[in-house]
Design an enzyme around this catalytic site. Structure first.
Site, short mmCIF file in Angstrom:
data_model
loop_
_atom_site.label_atom_id
_atom_site.label_comp_id
_atom_site.label_asym_id
_atom_site.label_seq_id
_atom_site.Cartn_x
_atom_site.Cartn_y
_atom_site.Cartn_z
N HIS A 135 0.84 -1.20 0.00
CA HIS A 135 0.00 0.00 0.00
C HIS A 135 0.88 1.25 0.00
O HIS A 135 0.68 2.17 -0.82
CB HIS A 135 -0.90 -0.03 1.24
CG HIS A 135 -1.68 1.23 1.46
ND1 HIS A 135 -3.03 1.32 1.18
CD2 HIS A 135 -1.32 2.45 1.94
CE1 HIS A 135 -3.46 2.53 1.47
NE2 HIS A 135 -2.44 3.24 1.93
N GLU A 136 1.83 1.28 0.92
CA GLU A 136 2.69 2.47 1.03
C GLU A 136 3.56 2.65 -0.20
O GLU A 136 3.92 3.77 -0.56
CB GLU A 136 3.56 2.37 2.28
CG GLU A 136 2.77 2.29 3.59
CD GLU A 136 1.81 3.45 3.79
OE1 GLU A 136 2.06 4.54 3.22
OE2 GLU A 136 0.80 3.27 4.50
N HIS A 152 1.89 5.00 -2.64
CA HIS A 152 2.09 6.42 -2.33
C HIS A 152 3.51 6.85 -2.68
O HIS A 152 3.73 7.91 -3.28
CB HIS A 152 1.86 6.65 -0.83
CG HIS A 152 0.45 6.44 -0.38
ND1 HIS A 152 -0.63 6.94 -1.06
CD2 HIS A 152 -0.06 5.78 0.70
CE1 HIS A 152 -1.74 6.60 -0.42
NE2 HIS A 152 -1.42 5.89 0.63
#
Length: 438
Positions: free
Chosen positions: A24-25, A28
């Site tokens: 997920h990170e 970003h």
């Protein structure tokens, strides 16, 4: 050995959760770097750093509390209009100090040479992409896992081989017979009366043939059948024609096993069939159903809090659809591997299916328009884009960036509520866990 497999399962699933968080990170991080935003930290977990390494301008690490993660981008919040030299707004209000402190914290690590690398200086559409990329990575991972399960392993179909023949007719709402003996006066079950035996494979019913993996279609056909019906079974390699008098009875509903419905009753149990690989179209349909079901479950979380509280502190029964946290889903991962004599397809399929479902939840939850979730940054960017495009269309001055710091009071309330909810869920997962195998 069961305890060992339980521990191994918990550890593997917990590692899978950490990978999901890091994945997920990464969404970003990659998009932020793509748009020239400076990223000083990439961390999995919260609290004290237990391990880290610096590569270039970014420190990568793992923290002590592995319940999430973050990518720290400089300049997440824009300076407030009319901001003074010390970073304090000239405005006053009950939450002004809170917002000013957050803005000051956002500007702490912005060096003069990094002024044009701040998050808030990017166009709204770029900020939307950066914040959406994290949840989108969870969706990609979920799709990959579901596709691997459904197209690689497949779904276990319903079989048509008889595992057991009921001796008598009992409604689904009746209690089990004592010592497996039928109560006095109970009528003989249709299958038993027709001479069916465990091990028979039902080849046809009412003239329609069924393959070895057509168990669900056969069950549905039985439920809409009534009266004397021709049936063909295969026994010891030979086909035997029989006549069974299908009757109406109270049986468990397919959609909701806790609810009884009136339908045709034969009185047989059927063994599971083979694992059947699914087509891409069936995968898309399945994933759509999971996303829709997960979204509905998220909207129902507030209504399930009283029952969750009762399960955690009052000893009430924990429902199968009760909300679970990291402790609960990891424990179920251990429960899956601890099952004895289960086919490997079942263990791997359940394991990966649950991890995929967790990623769907992460995708949807992070899109909620509440800070500090990703949606809490997406909504201000969308609103800023609307304001700027509207001003441009009407020849008005640029209204400037939307002050996302004004949402911070909602963020603090959400964090407090979320922490309280997480504590209740964790206690329930420990003292009264959800069990998928009874």
């Amino acid at each position: 050995m069961t305890v060992l497999w339980t521990i191994v399962g918990i550890a593997i699933f917990f590692f899978g959760l950490l990978v999901s968080i890091a994945w997920h990170e990464l969404g970003h991080f990659a998009t932020a770097r793509w748009f020239g935003i400076k990223v000083p930290e990439f961390m999995v977990g919260f609290g004290k750093t237990v391990w880290s390494v610096k590569r270039g301008e970014t420190e990568y690490g793992v923290k002590a509390i592995p319940l999430g993660g973050y990518v720290r981008m400089i300049g997440m919040l824009p300076p407030a209009p009319g901001q003074g030299r010390l970073g304090r707004s000239r405005r006053t209000g009950p939450f002004q100090g809170l917002m000013d402190d957050a803005r000051a914290q956002s500007q702490m690590d912005v060096l003069p040479q990094d002024a044009d690398r701040q998050f808030w200086t990017r166009a709204p559409w770029k900020r939307i992409i950066v914040m959406f990329a994290g949840p989108f990575m969870n969706l990609i991972l979920a799709i990959g896992l579901f596709a691997g399960i459904l197209m690689g392993i497949g779904i276990q179909a319903g079989g048509t081989q008889v595992s057991a023949v009921s001796e008598c007719v009992l409604p689904a709402t009746a209690s089990a017979p004592v010592d497996d003996r039928c109560p006095a006066g109970a009528p003989l079950a249709p299958a038993a009366a027709a001479g069916m035996l465990p091990g028979d494979r039902i080849v046809s019913l009412a003239g329609r043939e069924y393959g070895p993996n057509d168990g669900m279609e056969l069950r549905e056909a039985i439920r809409v059948t009534s009266g004397p019906t021709p049936i063909v079974v295969e026994r010891n390699g030979q086909r035997l024609p029989l006549t069974v008098d299908v009757i109406e009875n109270q049986v468990a509903d397919f959609a909701d096993p806790d609810r009884a419905v009136t339908a045709g009753f034969l009185g047989v149990g059927l063994l599971p069939g083979d694992y059947v690989q699914q087509s891409p179209g069936e995968v898309v349909e399945y994933i759509g159903g999971v996303v829709a079901g997960t979204a509905e479950a998220i909207t129902q979380i507030p209504s399930r809090v009283p029952a969750l509280f009762g399960a955690a502190f009052l000893g009430e029964e924990r429902s199968d659809d009760s909300p679970m946290g990291v402790v609960g889903v990891s424990r179920i991962g251990g429960e899956i591997l601890a099952q004895e004599d289960a086919p490997w397809q079942q263990d791997v399929g359940l394991f990966l299916n649950m991890l995929a479902a967790v990623n769907v939840s992460l995708f949807l939850l992070n899109l909620l328009p509440i800070p500090p979730l990703d949606g809490g940054q997406i909504v201000p960017a969308i609103w800023e884009s609307i304001k700027r495009n509207t001003a441009r269309a009407f020849g008005r001055p640029d209204p400037g960036p939307v002050d996302a710091a004004k949402l911070l009071p909602f963020a603090y309330v959400f964090v407090l509520v979320f922490l309280g909810f997480s504590v209740v869920v964790a206690i329930a997962d420990i003292v009264n866990p959800v069990r998928i195998f009874g």
